[in-house]
Design an enzyme around this catalytic site. Sequence first.
Site, mmCIF file in Angstrom:
data_model
loop_
_atom_site.group_PDB
_atom_site.id
_atom_site.type_symbol
_atom_site.label_atom_id
_atom_site.label_comp_id
_atom_site.label_asym_id
_atom_site.label_seq_id
_atom_site.Cartn_x
_atom_site.Cartn_y
_atom_site.Cartn_z
ATOM 1 N N ALA A 125 4.557 4.077 2.965
ATOM 2 C CA ALA A 125 4.074 2.842 2.347
ATOM 3 C C ALA A 125 4.246 1.704 3.349
ATOM 4 O O ALA A 125 4.900 1.865 4.376
ATOM 5 C CB ALA A 125 4.857 2.537 1.073
ATOM 6 N N LYS A 126 3.647 0.576 3.051
ATOM 7 C CA LYS A 126 3.864 -0.633 3.856
ATOM 8 C C LYS A 126 3.539 -1.833 2.991
ATOM 9 O O LYS A 126 2.696 -1.749 2.087
ATOM 10 C CB LYS A 126 2.952 -0.633 5.090
ATOM 11 C CG LYS A 126 3.495 -1.436 6.241
ATOM 12 C CD LYS A 126 4.672 -0.749 6.887
ATOM 13 C CE LYS A 126 5.135 -1.456 8.133
ATOM 14 N NZ LYS A 126 6.141 -0.674 8.840
ATOM 15 N N GLY A 127 4.206 -2.951 3.270
ATOM 16 C CA GLY A 127 3.941 -4.167 2.512
ATOM 17 C C GLY A 127 3.862 -5.352 3.438
ATOM 18 O O GLY A 127 4.261 -5.280 4.603
ATOM 19 N N ASP A 163 10.703 -5.492 8.338
ATOM 20 C CA ASP A 163 9.676 -5.292 9.362
ATOM 21 C C ASP A 163 9.520 -6.641 10.069
ATOM 22 O O ASP A 163 10.378 -7.506 9.936
ATOM 23 C CB ASP A 163 8.365 -4.813 8.704
ATOM 24 C CG ASP A 163 7.426 -4.141 9.699
ATOM 25 O OD1 ASP A 163 6.771 -4.867 10.455
ATOM 26 O OD2 ASP A 163 7.352 -2.903 9.734
ATOM 27 N N VAL A 194 0.861 -1.192 0.000
ATOM 28 C CA VAL A 194 0.000 0.000 0.000
ATOM 29 C C VAL A 194 0.892 1.235 0.000
ATOM 30 O O VAL A 194 1.746 1.401 0.874
ATOM 31 C CB VAL A 194 -0.941 0.024 1.225
ATOM 32 C CG1 VAL A 194 -1.721 1.342 1.276
ATOM 33 C CG2 VAL A 194 -1.902 -1.148 1.186
#
Length: 405
Positions: free
Chosen positions: A94-96, A135, A49
Site C-alpha cells: 500500500a502507499k499513502g 515516508d 492505495v
Amino acid sequence: MSRFHMASQILGLEEEIYNVLKNPARQVIVSLPVTMDDGSIKVFEGYRVIHSTILGPSKGGIRFDPHVNLDEVKALAAWMTWKCAVVDIPYGGAKGGVTCNPREMSTGEIERLMRAYTQAMADVFGPDRDIPAPDMGTGPREMAWLMDQFSRNQGMTTHAVVTGKPLVMGGSLGRTEATGRGVMVSSMAAMEKLKINPYKATCAVQGFGNVGSWAASLLHERGLIVQAISDLSGAYYNEKGIDIGAGIKFRETNKGTLEGFDGAEKITNENLLTLPVVLLVPAATEDVITHSNAANIQAKLIVEGANGPTSSKADNIINEKGIVVVPDILANAGGVTVSYFEWVQNRLGYKWTADRVNRRSDRIMKDAFMNVYKTAQNYKVPMRIAAYMVAIDKVSKTYKYRGGY
C-alpha cells in the site's frame, strides 16, 4: 509496469492472474479540511492505495509532499507488494500521501493535517488491515500522532496500527539504520558472489540522508574505501577514502547539509555516478541512472538504496555492460523487514534487543538475496527481473490457493 510485464512473461503467468496483480485492490481519495494558524480553513487532498492484500495486511508509507498524486501513489503501492513478497514477509502493498508542503507549515498545522488524514482513513487502517509507516516528509513524530488518533477512535491503545514510531511508543530498535543496513548486507552478499575482496574495494554513495549515510558507514566498517558521498549541495570525492563519521558529524552540525565539507574535493552529482569505483550505491532519488548516462558508468556492482534510481530505459545498457545490479525491491527492503519486526513486537507486547533485530533482518536479507540470485542464474536473467519473478511467483501462487470468485 514494464518490468512487471517482462517478469510475468518469463514466468508464463496466466492472463487472469496478470490482470488481478496489475490493478490495485482499493483506491481511497479524501478531502481534508484543516484549520490553519491564521484561522483560515484549507482543504488538502489525501490518498491511500491498497495494491494487494493477498499475502496479508497491506503495508506502506505516507508521504507529505507538494507533488503527491494518485498515479505516483499507485506505482509506489505496487512496489511495496513486490518488496514485501521478495523478502518473504506476510504483507501486501500500500502507499499513502497528502498533497501539501510540510516545509511551509507549522508543527500545529502538520499535526492537525495528520490527525484529519487518520480520521478520514479510520476504516482503512488497522493492525490486521493496513499498516502505514513514515515516508518522504513524515517521520516518527507524525506516526505518533497517527497512532494516538487511531487509538482514540478505537477507545484503546493500538500500537500495531503503524510502524516507524518513536521508541518510547513501541518503535523498534534498529529501525533507523535498517534500510542502510539492508543495502550493506546486499552489497556484501553480491561481492561474495562476484569474488570481490571488500578490503580492496572502492565505493561511491549518492545521497547522504538516512539510507545513504548508514549504508556508507556500515560499508566503511566492513573494509570498503568510500571515495565519494553526496547530497543536494553536491558530491564530495577523496581518492584515499572519506571519513564517514566526520561527514555525518559535519552534516549534523551544519543544518543537515554537507555544504562546505572539507574532507574531500567537491565534484558534481553527475560525476559521482560515473566514478571508476567497484560499488555504486544510488541512495537519493529515482531516475538518476538514465539512458543518457548509463553508458558512462564504470562501477562493477550497483546496489540500489533508493526506490527506482535506474530508469527502465537504462536497464539494457547496464546489462550489456555486464554490471551486476541488486535492484531496489531487494536491496532496500531492510526497512520494511524491520517495520515488520516492529509490528510483530507490538503484537507480542514484548521488545527485542537491537542485536536480535539486526541478526534476524540480516538473515532475511541474505536469504532473499540468495533466492533472487539463484533465480537469475536459473533463468539467465538480470537480478532485477529475477526479483520481480520471485515476488510475482509468491503472490500468484498464494492467490491461486486462496482463490478468486
